[in-house]
Design a protein around this motif. Structure first.
Motif, PDB file in Angstrom:
ATOM      1  N   ARG A 130      90.890  26.051 -37.688  1.00 58.37           N
ATOM      2  CA  ARG A 130      92.416  26.339 -37.433  1.00 58.37           C
ATOM      3  C   ARG A 130      92.844  27.805 -37.174  1.00 58.37           C
ATOM      4  NH1 ARG A 130      94.859  25.090 -43.326  1.00 58.37           N
ATOM      5  NH2 ARG A 130      93.346  23.701 -43.089  1.00 58.37           N
ATOM      6  N   CYS A 131      92.094  28.628 -37.853  1.00 64.58           N
ATOM      7  CA  CYS A 131      92.237  30.209 -37.502  1.00 64.58           C
ATOM      8  C   CYS A 131      91.983  30.408 -36.092  1.00 64.58           C
ATOM      9  CB  CYS A 131      91.583  31.254 -38.312  1.00 64.58           C
ATOM     10  SG  CYS A 131      92.223  30.970 -40.244  1.00 64.58           S
ATOM     11  N   LEU A 132      90.863  29.877 -35.596  1.00 66.22           N
ATOM     12  CA  LEU A 132      90.322  30.251 -34.231  1.00 66.22           C
ATOM     13  C   LEU A 132      91.229  29.609 -33.196  1.00 66.22           C
ATOM     14  CD1 LEU A 132      86.281  29.549 -34.574  1.00 66.22           C
ATOM     15  CD2 LEU A 132      87.627  31.698 -34.694  1.00 66.22           C
ATOM     16  N   SER A 133      91.700  28.379 -33.469  1.00 64.86           N
ATOM     17  CA  SER A 133      92.427  27.772 -32.484  1.00 64.86           C
ATOM     18  C   SER A 133      93.931  28.150 -32.286  1.00 64.86           C
ATOM     19  CB  SER A 133      92.460  26.285 -32.755  1.00 64.86           C
ATOM     20  OG  SER A 133      93.126  25.482 -31.658  1.00 64.86           O
ATOM     21  N   MET A 163     102.579  33.496 -38.757  1.00 61.63           N
ATOM     22  CA  MET A 163     103.289  32.270 -38.813  1.00 61.63           C
ATOM     23  C   MET A 163     102.946  31.450 -37.700  1.00 61.63           C
ATOM     24  SD  MET A 163     104.999  30.106 -40.901  1.00 61.63           S
ATOM     25  CE  MET A 163     106.031  31.066 -41.991  1.00 61.63           C
ATOM     26  N   SER A 164     103.001  31.837 -36.714  1.00 65.73           N
ATOM     27  CA  SER A 164     102.700  31.259 -35.266  1.00 65.73           C
ATOM     28  C   SER A 164     101.050  30.695 -35.157  1.00 65.73           C
ATOM     29  CB  SER A 164     102.921  31.864 -34.027  1.00 65.73           C
ATOM     30  OG  SER A 164     104.461  32.336 -34.070  1.00 65.73           O
ATOM     31  N   VAL A 165     100.400  31.524 -35.569  1.00 62.09           N
ATOM     32  CA  VAL A 165      98.771  31.529 -35.641  1.00 62.09           C
ATOM     33  C   VAL A 165      98.410  30.218 -36.683  1.00 62.09           C
ATOM     34  CG1 VAL A 165      96.678  32.180 -36.508  1.00 62.09           C
ATOM     35  CG2 VAL A 165      98.204  33.570 -34.921  1.00 62.09           C
ATOM     36  N   TRP A 166      99.341  30.421 -37.635  1.00 59.41           N
ATOM     37  CA  TRP A 166      99.185  29.448 -38.738  1.00 59.41           C
ATOM     38  C   TRP A 166      99.459  27.971 -38.403  1.00 59.41           C
ATOM     39  CZ3 TRP A 166     103.260  27.422 -42.317  1.00 59.41           C
ATOM     40  CH2 TRP A 166     102.456  26.340 -43.060  1.00 59.41           C
ATOM     41  N   HIS A 167     100.846  27.939 -37.765  1.00 55.13           N
ATOM     42  CA  HIS A 167     101.583  26.546 -37.310  1.00 55.13           C
ATOM     43  C   HIS A 167     100.747  26.238 -36.266  1.00 55.13           C
ATOM     44  CE1 HIS A 167     104.401  23.941 -36.538  1.00 55.13           C
ATOM     45  NE2 HIS A 167     104.902  24.247 -35.552  1.00 55.13           N
ATOM     46  N   PHE A 168     100.393  26.901 -35.153  1.00 52.33           N
ATOM     47  CA  PHE A 168      99.634  26.425 -34.141  1.00 52.33           C
ATOM     48  C   PHE A 168      98.215  25.769 -34.505  1.00 52.33           C
ATOM     49  CE2 PHE A 168     101.952  29.817 -31.043  1.00 52.33           C
ATOM     50  CZ  PHE A 168     102.882  28.902 -31.090  1.00 52.33           C
ATOM     51  N   GLY A 169      97.641  26.721 -35.253  1.00 50.68           N
ATOM     52  CA  GLY A 169      96.339  26.048 -35.761  1.00 50.68           C
ATOM     53  C   GLY A 169      96.355  24.956 -36.467  1.00 50.68           C
ATOM     54  N   TYR A 170      97.601  24.713 -37.335  1.00 47.02           N
ATOM     55  CA  TYR A 170      97.514  23.405 -38.079  1.00 47.02           C
ATOM     56  C   TYR A 170      97.911  22.362 -37.389  1.00 47.02           C
ATOM     57  CZ  TYR A 170      98.347  21.130 -42.463  1.00 47.02           C
ATOM     58  OH  TYR A 170      98.163  20.300 -43.732  1.00 47.02           O
ATOM     59  N   THR A 171      98.460  22.383 -36.000  1.00 45.90           N
ATOM     60  CA  THR A 171      98.700  21.229 -35.203  1.00 45.90           C
ATOM     61  C   THR A 171      97.435  20.968 -34.586  1.00 45.90           C
ATOM     62  OG1 THR A 171     100.975  21.821 -35.140  1.00 45.90           O
ATOM     63  CG2 THR A 171     100.126  20.433 -33.346  1.00 45.90           C
ATOM     64  N   ASP A 172      96.730  21.937 -34.025  1.00 48.36           N
ATOM     65  CA  ASP A 172      95.610  21.832 -33.535  1.00 48.36           C
ATOM     66  C   ASP A 172      94.385  21.165 -34.268  1.00 48.36           C
ATOM     67  OD1 ASP A 172      96.610  22.908 -30.958  1.00 48.36           O
ATOM     68  OD2 ASP A 172      95.695  25.008 -31.053  1.00 48.36           O
ATOM     69  N   GLU A 173      94.505  21.579 -35.344  1.00 51.47           N
ATOM     70  CA  GLU A 173      93.206  21.194 -36.196  1.00 51.47           C
ATOM     71  C   GLU A 173      93.331  19.670 -36.147  1.00 51.47           C
ATOM     72  OE1 GLU A 173      91.982  22.170 -41.101  1.00 51.47           O
ATOM     73  OE2 GLU A 173      93.939  21.191 -40.724  1.00 51.47           O
ATOM     74  N   ALA A 174      94.608  19.109 -36.462  1.00 50.68           N
ATOM     75  CA  ALA A 174      94.557  17.615 -36.396  1.00 50.68           C
ATOM     76  C   ALA A 174      94.124  16.675 -35.476  1.00 50.68           C
ATOM     77  CB  ALA A 174      96.104  17.221 -36.639  1.00 50.68           C
ATOM     78  N   PHE A 175      94.066  17.360 -34.363  1.00 51.10           N
ATOM     79  CA  PHE A 175      93.527  16.807 -32.765  1.00 51.10           C
ATOM     80  C   PHE A 175      92.310  17.092 -32.658  1.00 51.10           C
ATOM     81  CE2 PHE A 175      98.239  16.628 -32.669  1.00 51.10           C
ATOM     82  CZ  PHE A 175      98.485  15.385 -32.021  1.00 51.10           C
ATOM     83  N   LEU A 176      91.719  18.475 -33.398  1.00 45.31           N
ATOM     84  CA  LEU A 176      90.460  18.866 -32.890  1.00 45.31           C
ATOM     85  C   LEU A 176      89.199  18.551 -33.880  1.00 45.31           C
ATOM     86  CD1 LEU A 176      91.347  22.264 -31.351  1.00 45.31           C
ATOM     87  CD2 LEU A 176      91.130  20.091 -30.202  1.00 45.31           C
ATOM     88  N   SER A 177      89.739  17.977 -35.143  1.00 42.49           N
ATOM     89  CA  SER A 177      88.707  17.976 -36.121  1.00 42.49           C
ATOM     90  C   SER A 177      89.286  16.563 -37.217  1.00 42.49           C
ATOM     91  CB  SER A 177      88.637  19.042 -36.992  1.00 42.49           C
ATOM     92  OG  SER A 177      87.710  19.159 -38.264  1.00 42.49           O
ATOM     93  N   SER A 178      88.019  15.993 -37.772  1.00 43.52           N
ATOM     94  CA  SER A 178      88.269  14.905 -38.438  1.00 43.52           C
ATOM     95  C   SER A 178      88.487  15.298 -39.825  1.00 43.52           C
ATOM     96  CB  SER A 178      87.260  13.758 -38.276  1.00 43.52           C
ATOM     97  OG  SER A 178      86.045  14.155 -38.594  1.00 43.52           O
ATOM     98  N   GLU A 179      88.141  16.473 -40.117  1.00 46.70           N
ATOM     99  CA  GLU A 179      88.244  17.203 -41.435  1.00 46.70           C
ATOM    100  C   GLU A 179      89.046  18.353 -41.642  1.00 46.70           C
ATOM    101  OE1 GLU A 179      84.224  17.826 -42.433  1.00 46.70           O
ATOM    102  OE2 GLU A 179      83.662  15.834 -42.785  1.00 46.70           O
ATOM    103  N   ARG A 180      89.710  18.658 -42.744  1.00 44.36           N
ATOM    104  CA  ARG A 180      90.342  19.833 -42.701  1.00 44.36           C
ATOM    105  C   ARG A 180      89.423  21.336 -42.694  1.00 44.36           C
ATOM    106  NH1 ARG A 180      95.493  19.688 -44.794  1.00 44.36           N
ATOM    107  NH2 ARG A 180      95.976  17.640 -45.724  1.00 44.36           N
ATOM    108  N   ASP A 181      89.787  22.090 -41.726  1.00 44.82           N
ATOM    109  CA  ASP A 181      88.831  23.178 -41.457  1.00 44.82           C
ATOM    110  C   ASP A 181      89.637  24.485 -41.284  1.00 44.82           C
ATOM    111  OD1 ASP A 181      86.937  24.781 -40.205  1.00 44.82           O
ATOM    112  OD2 ASP A 181      85.914  23.137 -39.254  1.00 44.82           O
ATOM    113  N   LEU A 182      89.663  25.132 -42.285  1.00 43.92           N
ATOM    114  CA  LEU A 182      90.426  26.699 -42.305  1.00 43.92           C
ATOM    115  C   LEU A 182      89.765  27.223 -41.088  1.00 43.92           C
ATOM    116  CD1 LEU A 182      92.387  28.531 -43.199  1.00 43.92           C
ATOM    117  CD2 LEU A 182      90.553  29.347 -44.866  1.00 43.92           C
ATOM    118  N   LEU A 183      88.452  27.417 -40.711  1.00 50.38           N
ATOM    119  CA  LEU A 183      88.076  28.319 -39.820  1.00 50.38           C
ATOM    120  C   LEU A 183      88.565  27.939 -38.436  1.00 50.38           C
ATOM    121  CD1 LEU A 183      86.426  30.703 -38.755  1.00 50.38           C
ATOM    122  CD2 LEU A 183      84.316  29.237 -38.934  1.00 50.38           C
TER     123      LEU A 183
END
Length: 320
Positions: A135-138, A113-133
């Motif tokens: 999200r998982c890496l970050s 859950m932490s990986v999913w939640h952290f990644g979802y927050t990071d994704e919004a600041f690190l990518s202009s598009e939805r990006d599952l990969l």
């Protein structure tokens, strides 16, 4: 894996506040890396006393807007707010029951859950598009870093949470850490070679500096660095950018104390009460062990419903 549809993350990716704070993250990571060379070997107890206040202040308060998010999700209907608030509390209690009966499963769920939640927050600041990969890496960096850099102390922390021998956990982490790191590097290589949505230079800079910091710092300091400096502050920024608590976008003005302090104090009181109950029911020769359990399991019980409602709010916001 990647969609070209505009989404609510665009606002945060292009926001001046998000970019400015990313520079702050890089500066703090550089300072932490430099300071790590002069850092003495710290026991878990010493680390605990260093991180308890930042985690208590930033970690708990970053969920202080959850009641306002619930109101947004229910269109301010009081009855619906009460129902969702009840569901929120029941979800936390259900996770507490899982911790009590199946601690190993609870730990795996918490980490996932932490990986999913952290990644979802990071994704919004690190990518202009939805990006599952991406999200998982970050999102996985905060978990993978301590495992790679300090497997012995990380094993000790995990063993306290699930009440098994440290050596048994260490035996798993010494082969799982390199395996997970290999999978992370494969995902990173694919991201760099694909044709669309390759990570920008600022994303690469963050991953390199933050990743190195998470590996070098002792596990509790590593967790506090990511949780307080990166995740919690980005959550604050997301709330202020979308004017959830205030019509002021200034970070200093976006969080009325009357909306944040009550829930934060309530969470602290519950954590202290839980610590007392655990010590009374299952006395331990080490109060530190119980304190570590309470800190992480309290975060886990709150993370479960918090991550879900934040995701629901995230998806309900209009496209930018």
């Amino acid at each position: 894996m990647v969609t070209n549809t505009a989404n609510s993350g665009n606002l945060l990716y292009w926001s001046s506040a998000g970019r400015s704070y990313q520079f702050t993250i890089l500066v703090i990571a550089c300072l932490a890396l430099g300071g790590s060379f002069f850092l003495p070997v710290l026991s878990i107890e010493q680390q605990f006393w260093i991180v308890i206040v930042p985690i208590g202040v930033f970690g708990l308060s970053h969920g202080g807007a959850d009641t306002s998010i619930l109101k947004k999700l229910t269109a301010t209907s009081k009855s619906n707010v009460l129902l969702l608030l009840l569901a929120y509390m029941l979800a936390s209690l259900a996770f507490v029951a899982l911790i009590w009966t199946l601690p190993l499963v609870a730990l795996l769920v918490f980490l996932g859950m932490s990986v999913w939640h952290f990644g979802y927050t990071d994704e919004a600041f690190l990518s202009s598009e939805r990006d599952l990969l991406l999200r998982c890496l970050s999102g996985s960096m905060a978990v993978l870093g301590p495992i790679l850099g300090h497997p012995q102390q990380t094993s000790e922390l995990f063993s306290w949470l699930i009440k098994i021998e440290t050596s048994a956990v260490l035996d798993v982490l010494v082969w799982m850490g390199p395996l997970l790191a290999g999978l992370w590097l494969l995902g990173f290589a694919y991201m760099m070679l694909r044709k669309s949505n390759r990570p920008s230079l600022r994303v690469l800079a963050e991953w390199c500096l933050v990743g190195a910091t998470l590996i070098v710092l002792p596990p509790l300091l590593s967790f506090a660095f990511y949780f307080c400096v990166i995740h919690s502050m980005r959550h604050f920024l997301a709330i202020s950018e979308h004017c959830l608590l205030s019509n002021q976008k200034s970070l200093a003005k976006a969080f009325p104390a009357r909306k944040i302090i009550p829930s934060t104090l309530g969470a602290l009181v519950l954590a202290i009460v839980a610590w007392g109950i655990i010590v009374w029911i299952e006395p331990s020769p080490s109060l530190l062990t119980e304190a570590i359990r309470v800190m992480f399991w309290a975060l886990a019980a709150l993370t479960f419903p918090h991550a879900i409602i934040v995701r629901l709010w995230w998806d309900q916001r209009p496209a930018e």
